[in-house]
Design an enzyme around this catalytic site. Structure first.
Site, PDB file in Angstrom:
ATOM      1  N   ARG A  44     -54.619  74.784 -48.393  1.00 55.48           N
ATOM      2  CA  ARG A  44     -54.108  74.359 -47.088  1.00 55.48           C
ATOM      3  C   ARG A  44     -52.821  75.099 -46.714  1.00 55.48           C
ATOM      4  O   ARG A  44     -52.608  75.429 -45.547  1.00 55.48           O
ATOM      5  CB  ARG A  44     -53.886  72.839 -47.081  1.00 55.48           C
ATOM      6  CG  ARG A  44     -53.610  72.299 -45.688  1.00 55.48           C
ATOM      7  CD  ARG A  44     -53.739  70.787 -45.588  1.00 55.48           C
ATOM      8  NE  ARG A  44     -53.906  70.401 -44.187  1.00 55.48           N
ATOM      9  CZ  ARG A  44     -53.091  69.591 -43.527  1.00 55.48           C
ATOM     10  NH1 ARG A  44     -52.043  69.067 -44.128  1.00 55.48           N
ATOM     11  NH2 ARG A  44     -53.312  69.315 -42.261  1.00 55.48           N
ATOM     12  N   HIS A  48     -52.413  77.058 -43.258  1.00 55.68           N
ATOM     13  CA  HIS A  48     -51.398  76.746 -42.239  1.00 55.68           C
ATOM     14  C   HIS A  48     -50.390  77.872 -42.040  1.00 55.68           C
ATOM     15  O   HIS A  48     -49.816  78.010 -40.963  1.00 55.68           O
ATOM     16  CB  HIS A  48     -50.697  75.424 -42.563  1.00 55.68           C
ATOM     17  CG  HIS A  48     -51.480  74.225 -42.137  1.00 55.68           C
ATOM     18  ND1 HIS A  48     -50.913  73.013 -41.858  1.00 55.68           N
ATOM     19  CD2 HIS A  48     -52.811  74.067 -41.935  1.00 55.68           C
ATOM     20  CE1 HIS A  48     -51.859  72.156 -41.492  1.00 55.68           C
ATOM     21  NE2 HIS A  48     -53.022  72.769 -41.546  1.00 55.68           N
ATOM     22  N   TRP A 187     -63.102  63.822 -48.575  1.00 63.42           N
ATOM     23  CA  TRP A 187     -64.321  64.047 -47.805  1.00 63.42           C
ATOM     24  C   TRP A 187     -65.583  63.926 -48.661  1.00 63.42           C
ATOM     25  O   TRP A 187     -66.674  63.769 -48.136  1.00 63.42           O
ATOM     26  CB  TRP A 187     -64.299  65.445 -47.170  1.00 63.42           C
ATOM     27  CG  TRP A 187     -63.355  65.604 -46.028  1.00 63.42           C
ATOM     28  CD1 TRP A 187     -63.656  65.443 -44.700  1.00 63.42           C
ATOM     29  CD2 TRP A 187     -61.973  65.979 -46.063  1.00 63.42           C
ATOM     30  NE1 TRP A 187     -62.549  65.695 -43.936  1.00 63.42           N
ATOM     31  CE2 TRP A 187     -61.505  66.025 -44.729  1.00 63.42           C
ATOM     32  CE3 TRP A 187     -61.078  66.293 -47.098  1.00 63.42           C
ATOM     33  CZ2 TRP A 187     -60.196  66.372 -44.396  1.00 63.42           C
ATOM     34  CZ3 TRP A 187     -59.776  66.623 -46.768  1.00 63.42           C
ATOM     35  CH2 TRP A 187     -59.333  66.666 -45.438  1.00 63.42           C
TER      36      TRP A 187
HETATM   37 FE1  CCH Z   1     -57.787  70.725 -42.927  1.00 64.49          FE
HETATM   38  N1  CCH Z   1     -56.879  68.902 -42.836  1.00 64.49           N
HETATM   39  N2  CCH Z   1     -58.043  70.723 -40.925  1.00 64.49           N
HETATM   40  N3  CCH Z   1     -58.565  72.587 -43.026  1.00 64.49           N
HETATM   41  N4  CCH Z   1     -57.424  70.748 -44.919  1.00 64.49           N
HETATM   42  C1  CCH Z   1     -56.397  68.168 -43.878  1.00 64.49           C
HETATM   43  C2  CCH Z   1     -56.466  68.498 -45.206  1.00 64.49           C
HETATM   44  C3  CCH Z   1     -56.977  69.706 -45.687  1.00 64.49           C
HETATM   45  C4  CCH Z   1     -57.695  69.720 -40.069  1.00 64.49           C
HETATM   46  C5  CCH Z   1     -56.960  68.581 -40.384  1.00 64.49           C
HETATM   47  C6  CCH Z   1     -56.626  68.215 -41.676  1.00 64.49           C
HETATM   48  C7  CCH Z   1     -59.022  73.331 -41.973  1.00 64.49           C
HETATM   49  C8  CCH Z   1     -59.217  72.865 -40.673  1.00 64.49           C
HETATM   50  C9  CCH Z   1     -58.741  71.659 -40.207  1.00 64.49           C
HETATM   51  C10 CCH Z   1     -57.778  71.773 -45.785  1.00 64.49           C
HETATM   52  C11 CCH Z   1     -58.228  73.030 -45.424  1.00 64.49           C
HETATM   53  C12 CCH Z   1     -58.558  73.400 -44.133  1.00 64.49           C
HETATM   54  C13 CCH Z   1     -55.804  66.975 -43.380  1.00 64.49           C
HETATM   55  C14 CCH Z   1     -55.141  65.904 -44.234  1.00 64.49           C
HETATM   56  C15 CCH Z   1     -55.944  66.985 -42.019  1.00 64.49           C
HETATM   57  C16 CCH Z   1     -55.477  65.928 -41.046  1.00 64.49           C
HETATM   58  C17 CCH Z   1     -53.694  66.308 -44.570  1.00 64.49           C
HETATM   59  C18 CCH Z   1     -53.007  65.295 -45.454  1.00 64.49           C
HETATM   60  O1  CCH Z   1     -52.886  64.131 -45.044  1.00 64.49           O
HETATM   61  O2  CCH Z   1     -52.607  65.676 -46.565  1.00 64.49           O
HETATM   62  C19 CCH Z   1     -58.207  70.017 -38.730  1.00 64.49           C
HETATM   63  C20 CCH Z   1     -58.026  69.158 -37.508  1.00 64.49           C
HETATM   64  C21 CCH Z   1     -58.873  71.207 -38.835  1.00 64.49           C
HETATM   65  C22 CCH Z   1     -59.630  71.961 -37.802  1.00 64.49           C
HETATM   66  O3  CCH Z   1     -60.085  71.421 -36.827  1.00 64.49           O
HETATM   67  C23 CCH Z   1     -59.267  74.677 -42.411  1.00 64.49           C
HETATM   68  C24 CCH Z   1     -59.750  75.809 -41.508  1.00 64.49           C
HETATM   69  C25 CCH Z   1     -58.975  74.721 -43.758  1.00 64.49           C
HETATM   70  C26 CCH Z   1     -59.034  75.880 -44.727  1.00 64.49           C
HETATM   71  C27 CCH Z   1     -59.755  76.967 -44.572  1.00 64.49           C
HETATM   72  C28 CCH Z   1     -57.589  71.331 -47.155  1.00 64.49           C
HETATM   73  C29 CCH Z   1     -57.927  72.132 -48.424  1.00 64.49           C
HETATM   74  C30 CCH Z   1     -57.085  70.033 -47.087  1.00 64.49           C
HETATM   75  C31 CCH Z   1     -56.737  69.113 -48.262  1.00 64.49           C
HETATM   76  C32 CCH Z   1     -55.274  69.235 -48.596  1.00 64.49           C
HETATM   77  C33 CCH Z   1     -54.847  68.346 -49.735  1.00 64.49           C
HETATM   78  O4  CCH Z   1     -53.627  68.180 -49.891  1.00 64.49           O
HETATM   79  O5  CCH Z   1     -55.675  67.841 -50.481  1.00 64.49           O
END
Ligand code: CCH
Length: 287
Positions: A44, A48, A187
């Site tokens: 992530r 970002h 998820w």
């Molecule tokens: Fe995401 N993401 N993401 N995401 N994401 C969150 C967590 C992860 C969105 C929203 C969220 C991508 C696209 C999107 C990861 C990878 C990717 C969370 C929870 C939200 C909200 C954050 C928290 O509370 O910690 C949205 C909206 C979109 C697009 O529409 C894309 C693209 C990627 C990578 C290629 C990953 C991995 C996580 C988990 C992080 C963790 O700390 O476990």
């Protein structure tokens, strides 16, 4: 210049493999975090850092690592990414010649590979920028929104429907945290293993709105332990997205291949490389 040498140190693929190995080792050692791995939060961080790219102005993207600074580090979307940046700090101290921008993206590549995902070819060439290059808030997607918002944000980076769906498949990894985004839960049942489970569950499960005081999110009918964000559900509501969701749910190989291509593209947005795409490094995954 290192160790009083008079010539600048020019790192080779072997030097970057050492950085990879150090990240892999630290991932294997530090399992007392979340579901047992820092891998998802590293994925992530790389996303970002890169996803602020604006193709029109050429601003944002991984070149710069401006999330080191406020205000960007304080943008709501980046809540919790300090865990990932702090995880990498000792690696930066051990290999001071690597830029933060290269380190964060290399760590994203390493995390995907170490969590059982496809090879993510990677190349160096990013330079760190100062606080003045911080991007404005609001460039990263808002999970409370719909298919139009997903297209707006990802088209600004230069992606098409197929690429958007493949990228969001990274939600096979990790979880949402109430103290970061306000959303809650993983998820799928194996949040530290890269897979096409996100797509399979989107298609095969019945998703009901969760009854709670938090933001609108969805929960699986079978176990009520999993979650989907409104933007995730948008992927099966929109026809243009859904065909790719179904394809990836049925064909893990296609997902792995297409995810690799698009994650490589994401990590390179806006980077003025001297090297050619064919010069990308393929890192050896740990045993
Ligand atoms: Fe995401 N993401 N993401 N995401 N994401 C969150 C967590 C992860 C969105 C929203 C969220 C991508 C696209 C999107 C990861 C990878 C990717 C969370 C929870 C939200 C909200 C954050 C928290 O509370 O910690 C949205 C909206 C979109 C697009 O529409 C894309 C693209 C990627 C990578 C290629 C990953 C991995 C996580 C988990 C992080 C963790 O700390 O476990």
């Amino acid at each position: 210049y290192l160790n009083g040498e008079t010539k600048p140190f020019v790192p080779t693929q072997a030097d970057y493999q050492k950085v990879y190995d150090e990240i892999a080792q630290k991932l294997a050692n530090e399992t007392d975090y979340d579901d047992g791995s820092y891998g998802p939060v590293l994925v992530r961080l790389a996303w970002h850092a890169s996803g602020t790219y604006d193709k029109q102005t050429g601003t944002g993207g991984s070149n710069g690592a401006t999330m080191r600074f406020a205000p960007e580090s304080d943008h709501g979307a980046n809540a919790g990414l300090k865990h990932a940046r702090d995880f990498l700090e000792p690696i930066k101290a051990k290999f001071p010649w690597i830029t933060y921008s290269d380190l964060w993206t290399l760590a994203g590549s390493a995390a995907i590979q170490e969590l059982g995902g496809p090879v993510i070819p990677w190349r160096p060439g990013r330079q760190d920028k100062d606080v003045a290059a911080c991007t404005p808030d609001g460039r990263l997607p808002d999970a409370a929104k719909d298919h139009r918002h997903i297209r707006d944000v990802f088209e600004r980076m230069g992606f098409d429907d197929r690429e958007m769906v493949a990228l969001i498949g990274a939600h096979a990894l990790g979880r949402a945290h109430t103290d970061r985004s306000g959303f809650d839960g993983p998820w799928d049942f194996s949040p530290t293993v890269f897979s096409n489970e996100f797509f399979r569950l989107l298609v095969e499960e019945k998703w009901n709105q969760k009854k709670w005081n938090g933001p609108t999110q969805f929960t699986d009918k079978s176990t009520s332990t999993l979650m989907m964000l409104p933007t995730d559900i948008a992927l099966i509501k929109d026809k243009g997205f859904k065909s790719h969701v179904e394809r990836y749910a049925n064909d893990s190989d296609a997902f792995f291949k297409e995810f690799s291509d698009v994650y490589v593209k994401l990590l390179e947005l806006g980077v003025p490389f001297q090297s050619k795409p064919e010069d990308r490094f393929v890192f050896k995954t740990s045993e």
